[in-house]
Design a protein around this motif. Structure first.
Motif, PDB file in Angstrom:
ATOM      1  N   THR A 264       5.974   6.939  10.398  1.00 18.91           N
ATOM      2  CA  THR A 264       5.583   6.676   9.001  1.00 18.91           C
ATOM      3  C   THR A 264       4.585   5.334   9.261  1.00 18.91           C
ATOM      4  O   THR A 264       3.595   5.534   8.348  1.00 18.91           O
ATOM      5  CB  THR A 264       6.924   6.142   8.323  1.00 18.91           C
ATOM      6  N   GLN A 265       4.906   4.636  10.105  1.00 14.12           N
ATOM      7  CA  GLN A 265       3.835   3.413  10.185  1.00 14.12           C
ATOM      8  C   GLN A 265       2.526   4.094  10.706  1.00 14.12           C
ATOM      9  O   GLN A 265       1.443   3.668  10.511  1.00 14.12           O
ATOM     10  CB  GLN A 265       4.469   2.514  11.344  1.00 14.12           C
ATOM     11  N   ARG A 266       2.516   5.016  11.646  1.00 11.34           N
ATOM     12  CA  ARG A 266       1.090   5.533  12.199  1.00 11.34           C
ATOM     13  C   ARG A 266       0.640   6.038  11.170  1.00 11.34           C
ATOM     14  O   ARG A 266      -0.634   6.118  10.949  1.00 11.34           O
ATOM     15  CB  ARG A 266       1.627   6.456  13.211  1.00 11.34           C
ATOM     16  N   ILE A 267       1.001   6.704  10.012  1.00 17.60           N
ATOM     17  CA  ILE A 267       0.435   7.558   8.989  1.00 17.60           C
ATOM     18  C   ILE A 267      -0.029   6.311   8.223  1.00 17.60           C
ATOM     19  O   ILE A 267      -1.294   6.568   7.707  1.00 17.60           O
ATOM     20  CB  ILE A 267       1.561   8.479   8.368  1.00 17.60           C
ATOM     21  N   CYS A 268       0.615   5.240   7.988  1.00 16.70           N
ATOM     22  CA  CYS A 268       0.104   4.087   6.907  1.00 16.70           C
ATOM     23  C   CYS A 268      -1.227   3.747   7.616  1.00 16.70           C
ATOM     24  O   CYS A 268      -2.118   3.279   6.823  1.00 16.70           O
ATOM     25  CB  CYS A 268       1.254   3.245   6.979  1.00 16.70           C
ATOM     26  N   GLU A 269      -1.281   3.477   8.986  1.00 18.88           N
ATOM     27  CA  GLU A 269      -2.456   2.957   9.745  1.00 18.88           C
ATOM     28  C   GLU A 269      -3.566   4.025   9.637  1.00 18.88           C
ATOM     29  O   GLU A 269      -4.745   3.514   9.107  1.00 18.88           O
ATOM     30  CB  GLU A 269      -2.171   2.718  11.217  1.00 18.88           C
ATOM     31  N   THR A 270      -3.517   5.184   9.778  1.00 20.92           N
ATOM     32  CA  THR A 270      -4.502   6.256   9.708  1.00 20.92           C
ATOM     33  C   THR A 270      -4.879   6.075   8.334  1.00 20.92           C
ATOM     34  O   THR A 270      -6.219   6.168   7.950  1.00 20.92           O
ATOM     35  CB  THR A 270      -3.978   7.592   9.895  1.00 20.92           C
ATOM     36  N   ARG A 271      -3.910   6.005   7.304  1.00 22.25           N
ATOM     37  CA  ARG A 271      -4.287   5.874   5.672  1.00 22.25           C
ATOM     38  C   ARG A 271      -5.508   4.615   5.559  1.00 22.25           C
ATOM     39  O   ARG A 271      -6.531   4.917   4.764  1.00 22.25           O
ATOM     40  CB  ARG A 271      -3.071   5.835   4.898  1.00 22.25           C
ATOM     41  N   GLU A 272      -4.989   3.611   6.073  1.00 18.54           N
ATOM     42  CA  GLU A 272      -5.903   2.491   5.927  1.00 18.54           C
ATOM     43  C   GLU A 272      -7.366   2.608   6.547  1.00 18.54           C
ATOM     44  O   GLU A 272      -8.346   2.100   5.920  1.00 18.54           O
ATOM     45  CB  GLU A 272      -5.238   1.122   6.318  1.00 18.54           C
ATOM     46  N   LEU A 281     -18.363   6.781   2.830  1.00 16.91           N
ATOM     47  CA  LEU A 281     -18.944   8.091   2.580  1.00 16.91           C
ATOM     48  C   LEU A 281     -19.115   8.122   1.094  1.00 16.91           C
ATOM     49  O   LEU A 281     -19.986   9.053   0.591  1.00 16.91           O
ATOM     50  CB  LEU A 281     -17.902   9.343   2.847  1.00 16.91           C
ATOM     51  N   GLY A 282     -19.087   7.086   0.306  1.00 19.00           N
ATOM     52  CA  GLY A 282     -19.233   7.030  -1.210  1.00 19.00           C
ATOM     53  C   GLY A 282     -18.266   7.618  -2.009  1.00 19.00           C
ATOM     54  O   GLY A 282     -18.552   7.974  -3.143  1.00 19.00           O
ATOM     55  N   PHE A 283     -16.931   7.402  -1.625  1.00 20.39           N
ATOM     56  CA  PHE A 283     -15.732   7.968  -2.529  1.00 20.39           C
ATOM     57  C   PHE A 283     -15.333   6.580  -2.849  1.00 20.39           C
ATOM     58  O   PHE A 283     -15.246   5.520  -2.399  1.00 20.39           O
ATOM     59  CB  PHE A 283     -14.890   8.794  -1.592  1.00 20.39           C
ATOM     60  N   THR A 284     -14.641   6.887  -4.241  1.00 16.07           N
ATOM     61  CA  THR A 284     -13.778   5.671  -4.606  1.00 16.07           C
ATOM     62  C   THR A 284     -12.382   6.225  -4.989  1.00 16.07           C
ATOM     63  O   THR A 284     -12.217   7.522  -5.255  1.00 16.07           O
ATOM     64  CB  THR A 284     -14.375   5.158  -6.091  1.00 16.07           C
ATOM     65  N   PHE A 285     -11.197   5.368  -4.921  1.00 19.03           N
ATOM     66  CA  PHE A 285     -10.062   5.924  -5.133  1.00 19.03           C
ATOM     67  C   PHE A 285      -9.137   4.928  -5.546  1.00 19.03           C
ATOM     68  O   PHE A 285      -9.355   3.527  -5.326  1.00 19.03           O
ATOM     69  CB  PHE A 285      -9.290   6.452  -3.958  1.00 19.03           C
ATOM     70  N   PRO A 286      -7.974   5.299  -6.222  1.00 17.57           N
ATOM     71  CA  PRO A 286      -7.042   3.987  -6.710  1.00 17.57           C
ATOM     72  C   PRO A 286      -6.318   3.664  -5.532  1.00 17.57           C
ATOM     73  O   PRO A 286      -6.061   4.600  -4.414  1.00 17.57           O
ATOM     74  CB  PRO A 286      -6.148   4.624  -7.737  1.00 17.57           C
ATOM     75  N   ASP A 287      -5.565   2.527  -5.365  1.00 18.36           N
ATOM     76  CA  ASP A 287      -5.178   2.276  -4.007  1.00 18.36           C
ATOM     77  C   ASP A 287      -4.036   2.958  -3.587  1.00 18.36           C
ATOM     78  O   ASP A 287      -2.965   2.768  -4.483  1.00 18.36           O
ATOM     79  CB  ASP A 287      -5.093   0.586  -3.818  1.00 18.36           C
ATOM     80  N   SER A 288      -4.121   3.653  -2.779  1.00 14.03           N
ATOM     81  CA  SER A 288      -2.905   4.385  -2.430  1.00 14.03           C
ATOM     82  C   SER A 288      -1.649   3.976  -1.412  1.00 14.03           C
ATOM     83  O   SER A 288      -1.948   3.145  -0.416  1.00 14.03           O
ATOM     84  CB  SER A 288      -3.205   5.861  -1.474  1.00 14.03           C
ATOM     85  N   ARG A 289      -0.425   4.169  -1.862  1.00 17.05           N
ATOM     86  CA  ARG A 289       0.538   3.599  -0.968  1.00 17.05           C
ATOM     87  C   ARG A 289       1.404   4.980  -0.706  1.00 17.05           C
ATOM     88  O   ARG A 289       2.586   4.758  -0.655  1.00 17.05           O
ATOM     89  CB  ARG A 289       1.689   2.666  -1.649  1.00 17.05           C
ATOM     90  N   SER A 290       0.667   6.067  -0.188  1.00 19.00           N
ATOM     91  CA  SER A 290       1.457   7.274  -0.020  1.00 19.00           C
ATOM     92  C   SER A 290       1.067   7.914   1.104  1.00 19.00           C
ATOM     93  O   SER A 290      -0.020   7.042   1.749  1.00 19.00           O
ATOM     94  CB  SER A 290       1.180   8.057  -1.426  1.00 19.00           C
ATOM     95  N   ASN A 291       1.030   9.142   1.528  1.00 18.14           N
ATOM     96  CA  ASN A 291       0.436   9.802   2.602  1.00 18.14           C
ATOM     97  C   ASN A 291      -0.774  10.554   2.213  1.00 18.14           C
ATOM     98  O   ASN A 291      -1.053  11.699   2.848  1.00 18.14           O
ATOM     99  CB  ASN A 291       1.413  10.351   3.626  1.00 18.14           C
TER     100      ASN A 291
END
Ligand SMILES: *Cc1c(COP(=O)(O)O)cnc(C)c1O
Length: 356
Positions: A264-272, A281-291
């Protein structure tokens, strides 16, 4: 009239696509890119096939006990089901039997309105705020129950325990269900509120953080009273929901907390890292705390991006629905999969720019 007048009609839920093609990059249904804990494989190899002749334990006690021990609650506070979809469906049937509308957000897990429809439960979908958050004040009106995911899906937005507590406190006459399908990716579970509130039900799943979507294990934790009512309904519909092999695989997964933390930690690191790449790349998004990340591009149309990615065998999730039709929901895969996605997006955006 014909027999069709007696049919229980419903518009079914549409699950994300499971492409038959080989060699796709599949970032569309929030599956975990890493294998289940090694102990699960051992169970499969050593399972005594003679046991298939007999019915499984209708209480799935081995798994219930393992969940209770892992989360520090009594076994009588745990309900297990065939994926959290089964658990949520049973919870709708059990707790939302009143006449007043059940409340949930307008942008949320798109199974909630389907269960409400199939069980003939009245409901109201309350709009998220402009920045895709849940406003607890919206949930301070008459209702027959409340449900929302935390973090919410498909937005990835995590609400605080204060917000959850405020909603539960304001609704002592309703069951409040918090669907924590994604809580293991950096969120804070509402489990700590259970001692205070008899009407709070927390639902989690092995499908995302424990890499077992194909095995189908979900569970609810709540007061003994809530769990007792759910079991009464479950044993009135189908006693043997969980097969013997699944019960043991689930317990084996729980026995390896180190593997769980590491993946799960590895996925969180990849997410950040993915947040940085998508921003570049020009995207915006609400801050995610999911996968997953729920992203929109500053200029490119989300439907066109979805189609162009799909043509390159990269699957993300897209809904052509009001309010969210300019977003892509991108599951966090392995670093290699994400690298391929970013490369493809850069090329597609370049081509789109050139055509303008
Ligand atoms: C994935 C998901 C579920 C259901 O997962 P199961 O595979 O049935 O356990 C439930 N709620 C939300 C919000 C989800 O994203």
């Amino acid at each position: 009239m014909s027999w069709e007048a007696n049919v229980r009609r419903v518009v079914p839920y549409t699950p994300g696509e499971q492409p038959k093609l080989q060699d796709v990059i599949k970032l569309n249904t929030n599956e975990n890119p890493y294998p289940p804990a090694p102990g699960v494989e051992r169970i499969l190899r050593e399972f005594d096939i003679a046991r298939m002749r007999k019915y499984p334990d209708p209480n799935a006690q081995h798994l219930v006990d393992a969940i209770a021990a892992s989360y520090g609650v009594k076994p009588s506070q745990v309900f297990v089901g065939v994926g959290s979809d089964d658990v949520l469906s049973m919870a709708f049937l059990t707790f939302f039997a009143g006449d007043k509308p059940v409340l949930f957000p307008d942008v949320t897990y798109s199974f909630y309105d389907v269960w409400a429809d199939v069980y003939r439960i009245p409901y109201a979908q309350l709009p998220l705020t402009e920045d895709l958050r849940i406003d607890p004040d919206d949930y301070k009106r008459e209702n027959g129950g409340i449900i929302f995911p935390n973090p919410n899906a498909p937005t990835g937005v995590l609400e605080s325990l204060d917000t959850i507590g405020e909603i539960v406190r304001a609704n002592p006459d309703s069951v409040v269900i918090v669907d924590e399908a994604y809580i293991d990716f950096g969120g804070v579970s509402a489990l700590s509120l259970l001692d205070e509130y008899e009407n709070l039900l927390i639902v989690q799943t092995f499908s995302k953080s424990r890499s077992m979507a194909g095995v189908r294990i979900g569970f609810a934790i709540g007061s003994e009273k809530l769990i007792g009512f759910m079991n009464d309904v479950k044993f009135s519909v189908n006693s043997y929901t969980m097969n013997q092999l699944t019960i043991e695989c689930g317990a084996a997964a729980l026995a390896d907390p180190a593997y769980f933390r590491e993946t799960t930690q590895r996925i969180c690191e990849t997410r950040e890292w993915a947040k940085q790449q998508l921003t570049a790349l020009g995207f915006t998004f609400p801050d995610s705390r999911s996968n997953f990340i729920f992203a929109r591009h500053s200029t490119a149309d989300a439907g066109a991006l979805f189609a162009a990615l799909k043509a390159r065998h990269i699957f993300v999730r897209y809904w052509n629905k009001p309010r969210i039709d300019q977003y892509l929901r991108i599951t966090i895969g392995t670093p290699d999969e994400m690298e391929a996605l970013f490369k493809a997006l850069a090329e597609i955006l370049q081509e789109m720019g050139d055509r303008q």
